[in-house]
Design a protein around this motif. Structure first.
Motif, PDB file in Angstrom:
ATOM      1  N   PRO A 184       0.854  -1.191   0.000  1.00 33.42           N
ATOM      2  CA  PRO A 184       0.000   0.000   0.000  1.00 33.42           C
ATOM      3  C   PRO A 184       0.894   1.246   0.000  1.00 33.42           C
ATOM      4  N   PRO A 185       0.446   2.315  -0.634  1.00 34.14           N
ATOM      5  CA  PRO A 185       1.303   3.500  -0.713  1.00 34.14           C
ATOM      6  C   PRO A 185       1.473   4.197   0.638  1.00 34.14           C
ATOM      7  N   VAL A 186       2.626   4.818   0.782  1.00 35.17           N
ATOM      8  CA  VAL A 186       2.903   5.696   1.917  1.00 35.17           C
ATOM      9  C   VAL A 186       2.227   7.032   1.594  1.00 35.17           C
ATOM     10  N   LEU A 187       1.685   7.699   2.597  1.00 38.56           N
ATOM     11  CA  LEU A 187       1.081   9.008   2.345  1.00 38.56           C
ATOM     12  C   LEU A 187       2.099   9.917   1.680  1.00 38.56           C
ATOM     13  N   SER A 188       1.631  10.771   0.766  1.00 34.88           N
ATOM     14  CA  SER A 188       2.547  11.653   0.049  1.00 34.88           C
ATOM     15  C   SER A 188       1.816  12.900  -0.435  1.00 34.88           C
ATOM     16  N   GLY A 189       2.580  13.821  -1.019  1.00 39.23           N
ATOM     17  CA  GLY A 189       2.013  15.024  -1.627  1.00 39.23           C
ATOM     18  C   GLY A 189       1.158  15.833  -0.675  1.00 39.23           C
ATOM     19  N   ASP A 190      -0.055  16.162  -1.133  1.00 41.71           N
ATOM     20  CA  ASP A 190      -0.974  16.981  -0.335  1.00 41.71           C
ATOM     21  C   ASP A 190      -1.446  16.283   0.937  1.00 41.71           C
ATOM     22  N   GLN A 191      -1.243  14.969   1.005  1.00 48.05           N
ATOM     23  CA  GLN A 191      -1.628  14.233   2.212  1.00 48.05           C
ATOM     24  C   GLN A 191      -0.708  14.578   3.388  1.00 48.05           C
ATOM     25  N   LEU A 192       0.433  15.179   3.106  1.00 47.75           N
ATOM     26  CA  LEU A 192       1.406  15.507   4.147  1.00 47.75           C
ATOM     27  C   LEU A 192       1.230  16.937   4.652  1.00 47.75           C
ATOM     28  N   THR A 193      -0.013  17.353   4.810  1.00 47.60           N
ATOM     29  CA  THR A 193      -0.328  18.676   5.339  1.00 47.60           C
ATOM     30  C   THR A 193      -1.376  18.526   6.432  1.00 47.60           C
ATOM     31  N   GLY A 194      -1.593  19.584   7.163  1.00 49.78           N
ATOM     32  CA  GLY A 194      -2.616  19.568   8.199  1.00 49.78           C
ATOM     33  C   GLY A 194      -2.033  19.355   9.582  1.00 49.78           C
ATOM     34  N   ILE A 195      -2.906  19.063  10.517  1.00 53.13           N
ATOM     35  CA  ILE A 195      -2.507  19.002  11.926  1.00 53.13           C
ATOM     36  C   ILE A 195      -1.493  17.906  12.236  1.00 53.13           C
ATOM     37  N   TYR A 196      -1.481  16.852  11.456  1.00 51.96           N
ATOM     38  CA  TYR A 196      -0.530  15.763  11.722  1.00 51.96           C
ATOM     39  C   TYR A 196       0.870  16.064  11.201  1.00 51.96           C
ATOM     40  N   PHE A 197       1.006  17.125  10.432  1.00 53.25           N
ATOM     41  CA  PHE A 197       2.290  17.437   9.802  1.00 53.25           C
ATOM     42  C   PHE A 197       2.713  18.875  10.108  1.00 53.25           C
ATOM     43  N   SER A 198       2.692  19.232  11.371  1.00 51.23           N
ATOM     44  CA  SER A 198       3.032  20.590  11.784  1.00 51.23           C
ATOM     45  C   SER A 198       4.538  20.803  11.941  1.00 51.23           C
ATOM     46  N   HIS A 199       5.328  19.734  11.956  1.00 50.51           N
ATOM     47  CA  HIS A 199       6.785  19.839  12.071  1.00 50.51           C
ATOM     48  C   HIS A 199       7.429  19.346  10.780  1.00 50.51           C
ATOM     49  N   PRO A 200       8.456  20.029  10.311  1.00 52.40           N
ATOM     50  CA  PRO A 200       9.108  19.611   9.065  1.00 52.40           C
ATOM     51  C   PRO A 200       9.604  18.165   9.094  1.00 52.40           C
ATOM     52  N   TYR A 201      10.081  17.685  10.246  1.00 50.31           N
ATOM     53  CA  TYR A 201      10.602  16.316  10.302  1.00 50.31           C
ATOM     54  C   TYR A 201       9.531  15.267  10.049  1.00 50.31           C
ATOM     55  N   GLN A 202       8.265  15.595  10.294  1.00 48.84           N
ATOM     56  CA  GLN A 202       7.191  14.642  10.011  1.00 48.84           C
ATOM     57  C   GLN A 202       7.081  14.402   8.505  1.00 48.84           C
ATOM     58  N   VAL A 203       7.153  15.472   7.737  1.00 49.87           N
ATOM     59  CA  VAL A 203       7.096  15.359   6.278  1.00 49.87           C
ATOM     60  C   VAL A 203       8.341  14.636   5.769  1.00 49.87           C
ATOM     61  N   VAL A 204       9.507  15.000   6.283  1.00 55.78           N
ATOM     62  CA  VAL A 204      10.762  14.359   5.868  1.00 55.78           C
ATOM     63  C   VAL A 204      10.711  12.869   6.138  1.00 55.78           C
ATOM     64  N   THR A 205      10.189  12.479   7.276  1.00 47.51           N
ATOM     65  CA  THR A 205      10.108  11.063   7.626  1.00 47.51           C
ATOM     66  C   THR A 205       9.218  10.303   6.651  1.00 47.51           C
ATOM     67  N   TYR A 206       8.107  10.886   6.265  1.00 44.44           N
ATOM     68  CA  TYR A 206       7.235  10.228   5.290  1.00 44.44           C
ATOM     69  C   TYR A 206       7.916  10.105   3.929  1.00 44.44           C
ATOM     70  N   LYS A 207       8.681  11.110   3.543  1.00 43.85           N
ATOM     71  CA  LYS A 207       9.419  11.034   2.276  1.00 43.85           C
ATOM     72  C   LYS A 207      10.483   9.940   2.347  1.00 43.85           C
ATOM     73  N   MET A 208      11.126   9.796   3.505  1.00 42.11           N
ATOM     74  CA  MET A 208      12.090   8.710   3.691  1.00 42.11           C
ATOM     75  C   MET A 208      11.383   7.361   3.585  1.00 42.11           C
ATOM     76  N   ALA A 209      10.232   7.251   4.223  1.00 43.54           N
ATOM     77  CA  ALA A 209       9.468   6.000   4.185  1.00 43.54           C
ATOM     78  C   ALA A 209       9.094   5.638   2.751  1.00 43.54           C
ATOM     79  N   ALA A 210       8.707   6.636   1.970  1.00 45.54           N
ATOM     80  CA  ALA A 210       8.330   6.386   0.574  1.00 45.54           C
ATOM     81  C   ALA A 210       9.531   5.948  -0.256  1.00 45.54           C
ATOM     82  N   ALA A 211      10.736   6.347   0.155  1.00 45.26           N
ATOM     83  CA  ALA A 211      11.949   5.995  -0.594  1.00 45.26           C
ATOM     84  C   ALA A 211      12.415   4.564  -0.329  1.00 45.26           C
ATOM     85  N   ILE A 212      12.024   3.980   0.813  1.00 43.72           N
ATOM     86  CA  ILE A 212      12.514   2.639   1.177  1.00 43.72           C
ATOM     87  C   ILE A 212      11.378   1.728   1.657  1.00 43.72           C
TER      88      ILE A 212
END
Length: 145
Positions: free
Chosen positions: A41-69
């Motif tokens: 199943p896909p890792v959340l990405s793009g516009d899904q990485l906004t909102g209250i769950y993604f208020s810190h830059p490291y949260q978005v970075v972590t999801y991008k890392m997850a999508a890479a591996i």
């Protein structure tokens, strides 16, 4: 009444005493021993990485890392033990929804896995490091792709 309290006390003492013989290393959360055989199943990405769950830059970075591996994360346990409550089957499962953004354990293990992958470690080697707790030293504020 004294018997009931006596039995309860004896039970608690027995439980506490038996804890010294348990082996925490045998309590490894769910993971997959090999690479996935079908698309994950896909890792959340793009516009899904906004909102209250993604208020810190490291949260978005972590999801991008997850999508890479994704295949690496599929082979890793998650020590927040979401396998018990949320029925996750690996660290990858945490990033299919917003759980990974709210859990420092998931994020630290993912940053660790990403860094170790970049160093050429195999998923099994990374899993051994996670089981040893090496992910706990990760500073999420310093996470970068």
């Amino acid at each position: 009444m004294k018997r009931i309290f006596g039995c309860i006390a004896l039970g608690l003492i027995t439980l506490a005493a038996s804890a010294q013989w348990t082996n925490p290393s045998e309590d490894v959360p769910a993971y997959n021993a090999s690479a996935p055989v079908k698309p994950l199943p896909p890792v959340l990405s793009g516009d899904q990485l906004t909102g209250i769950y993604f208020s810190h830059p490291y949260q978005v970075v972590t999801y991008k890392m997850a999508a890479a591996i994704p295949a690496v994360l599929h082979q890793q346990p998650c020590y927040c033990h979401c396998d018990r409550v949320m029925r996750h089957n690996s660290l990858h499962s945490c990033f299919e929804g917003t759980h990974g953004a709210t859990c420092s354990t998931c994020m630290k293990e993912t940053v660790y896995s990403y860094q170790q992958t970049k160093l050429g470690r195999t998923p099994a080697q990374i899993r051994a490091g996670i089981e040893r707790g090496e992910w706990q030293e990760i500073d999420l504020e310093k996470a970068a792709l």
